[in-house]
Motif scaffolding. Sequence first.
Motif, PDB file in Angstrom:
ATOM      1  N   LYS A 222      -8.622   6.298  -2.515  1.00  0.00           N
ATOM      2  CA  LYS A 222      -9.243   6.151  -3.400  1.00  0.00           C
ATOM      3  C   LYS A 222      -9.326   4.193  -3.702  1.00  0.00           C
ATOM      4  O   LYS A 222     -10.019   3.419  -3.798  1.00  0.00           O
ATOM      5  N   PRO A 223      -8.647   3.761  -4.186  1.00  0.00           N
ATOM      6  CA  PRO A 223      -7.686   3.053  -5.048  1.00  0.00           C
ATOM      7  C   PRO A 223      -8.055   1.554  -3.856  1.00  0.00           C
ATOM      8  O   PRO A 223      -8.185   0.455  -4.259  1.00  0.00           O
TER       9      PRO A 223
ATOM     10  N   GLN B 211       3.895  10.892  -9.492  1.00  0.00           N
ATOM     11  CA  GLN B 211       3.219  11.461 -10.696  1.00  0.00           C
ATOM     12  C   GLN B 211       2.574  13.247 -10.074  1.00  0.00           C
ATOM     13  O   GLN B 211       2.207  13.561 -10.972  1.00  0.00           O
TER      14      GLN B 211
ATOM     15  N   GLY C 165       4.083   5.049  -5.292  1.00  0.00           N
ATOM     16  CA  GLY C 165       3.760   5.781  -6.844  1.00  0.00           C
ATOM     17  C   GLY C 165       2.973   6.385  -7.126  1.00  0.00           C
ATOM     18  O   GLY C 165       3.050   7.445  -8.103  1.00  0.00           O
ATOM     19  N   ARG C 166       2.070   6.449  -6.755  1.00  0.00           N
ATOM     20  CA  ARG C 166       1.047   7.440  -7.366  1.00  0.00           C
ATOM     21  C   ARG C 166       2.154   8.831  -6.823  1.00  0.00           C
ATOM     22  O   ARG C 166       1.545  10.237  -7.896  1.00  0.00           O
ATOM     23  N   LEU C 167       2.368   8.964  -6.064  1.00  0.00           N
ATOM     24  CA  LEU C 167       3.078  10.860  -5.833  1.00  0.00           C
ATOM     25  C   LEU C 167       4.121  11.207  -6.213  1.00  0.00           C
ATOM     26  O   LEU C 167       4.194  12.528  -6.728  1.00  0.00           O
TER      27      LEU C 167
ATOM     28  N   ALA D 176      -1.220  14.806  -4.310  1.00  0.00           N
ATOM     29  CA  ALA D 176      -2.135  14.748  -4.235  1.00  0.00           C
ATOM     30  C   ALA D 176      -2.998  14.896  -2.311  1.00  0.00           C
ATOM     31  O   ALA D 176      -2.490  14.657  -1.697  1.00  0.00           O
TER      32      ALA D 176
ATOM     33  N   THR E  93       0.735  -1.130   0.004  1.00  0.00           N
ATOM     34  CA  THR E  93       0.128  -0.056   0.297  1.00  0.00           C
ATOM     35  C   THR E  93       0.806   1.349   0.000  1.00  0.00           C
ATOM     36  O   THR E  93       1.048   2.368  -1.175  1.00  0.00           O
TER      37      THR E  93
ATOM     38  N   ALA F  42       2.999   1.829  -3.887  1.00  0.00           N
ATOM     39  CA  ALA F  42       1.676   2.372  -4.077  1.00  0.00           C
ATOM     40  C   ALA F  42       1.228   3.800  -4.335  1.00  0.00           C
ATOM     41  O   ALA F  42       1.200   4.140  -4.973  1.00  0.00           O
ATOM     42  N   VAL F  43       1.724   4.101  -2.607  1.00  0.00           N
ATOM     43  CA  VAL F  43       1.204   5.486  -2.572  1.00  0.00           C
ATOM     44  C   VAL F  43       2.701   6.258  -3.148  1.00  0.00           C
ATOM     45  O   VAL F  43       2.407   7.485  -3.719  1.00  0.00           O
TER      46      VAL F  43
ATOM     47  N   ASP G  41      -7.855  11.753  -2.836  1.00  0.00           N
ATOM     48  CA  ASP G  41      -7.309  10.610  -3.933  1.00  0.00           C
ATOM     49  C   ASP G  41      -6.402   9.940  -3.360  1.00  0.00           C
ATOM     50  O   ASP G  41      -6.658   8.738  -4.427  1.00  0.00           O
ATOM     51  N   LEU G  42      -5.515   9.654  -2.634  1.00  0.00           N
ATOM     52  CA  LEU G  42      -4.590   8.573  -2.241  1.00  0.00           C
ATOM     53  C   LEU G  42      -5.440   7.171  -2.465  1.00  0.00           C
ATOM     54  O   LEU G  42      -4.920   6.353  -2.211  1.00  0.00           O
TER      55      LEU G  42
END
Length: 109
Positions: free
Chosen positions: A38-39, A28, A24-26, A31, A18, A21-22, A35-36
Motif C-alpha cells: 500500500k505505501p 511490527q 521495518g514494517r515486518l 502482514a 523499499t 521499509a518492508v 498491506d505491505l
Amino acid sequence: MENYQRLDGVFQALADPTRRAVLGRLGQGPASISDLAKPFDMALPSFMKHINLLEESGWIRTVKQGRVRTCAIEKKQFAAVESWLAAQRSLWEARTDRLEKFVTRENPT
C-alpha cells in the motif's frame, strides 16, 4: 567462501530502500503482501520482485492461506549479520588500538 556468498545476498537485499521499509514494517509483526504494498507507488508485480528477493535472501518467509499471502520476518538473518559485524568491529578496534599505541608512544631520538 560460502558464508560470504550468503552474506552478499543478505546485504544486497538491504541495499534497496523499499526492501528496508518492508523489513521495518515486518518488525511490527506479520502482514499481507497487499498491506505491505500500500505505501509504495508501484505495480504489484514490481513490488513482488522485492518480496521475492527478501524471501530468497532469507530475510522473510511467506505463507499462503487461501488467497492471502502473509509475510513475516526471519530473525536468523539478523543473527548472521550481527555475527559478521561483530567480527568486523573486533578487527577494526584491534587495528585502531595498535595505531593509537604507535602514535602515542614516545619516540626516542
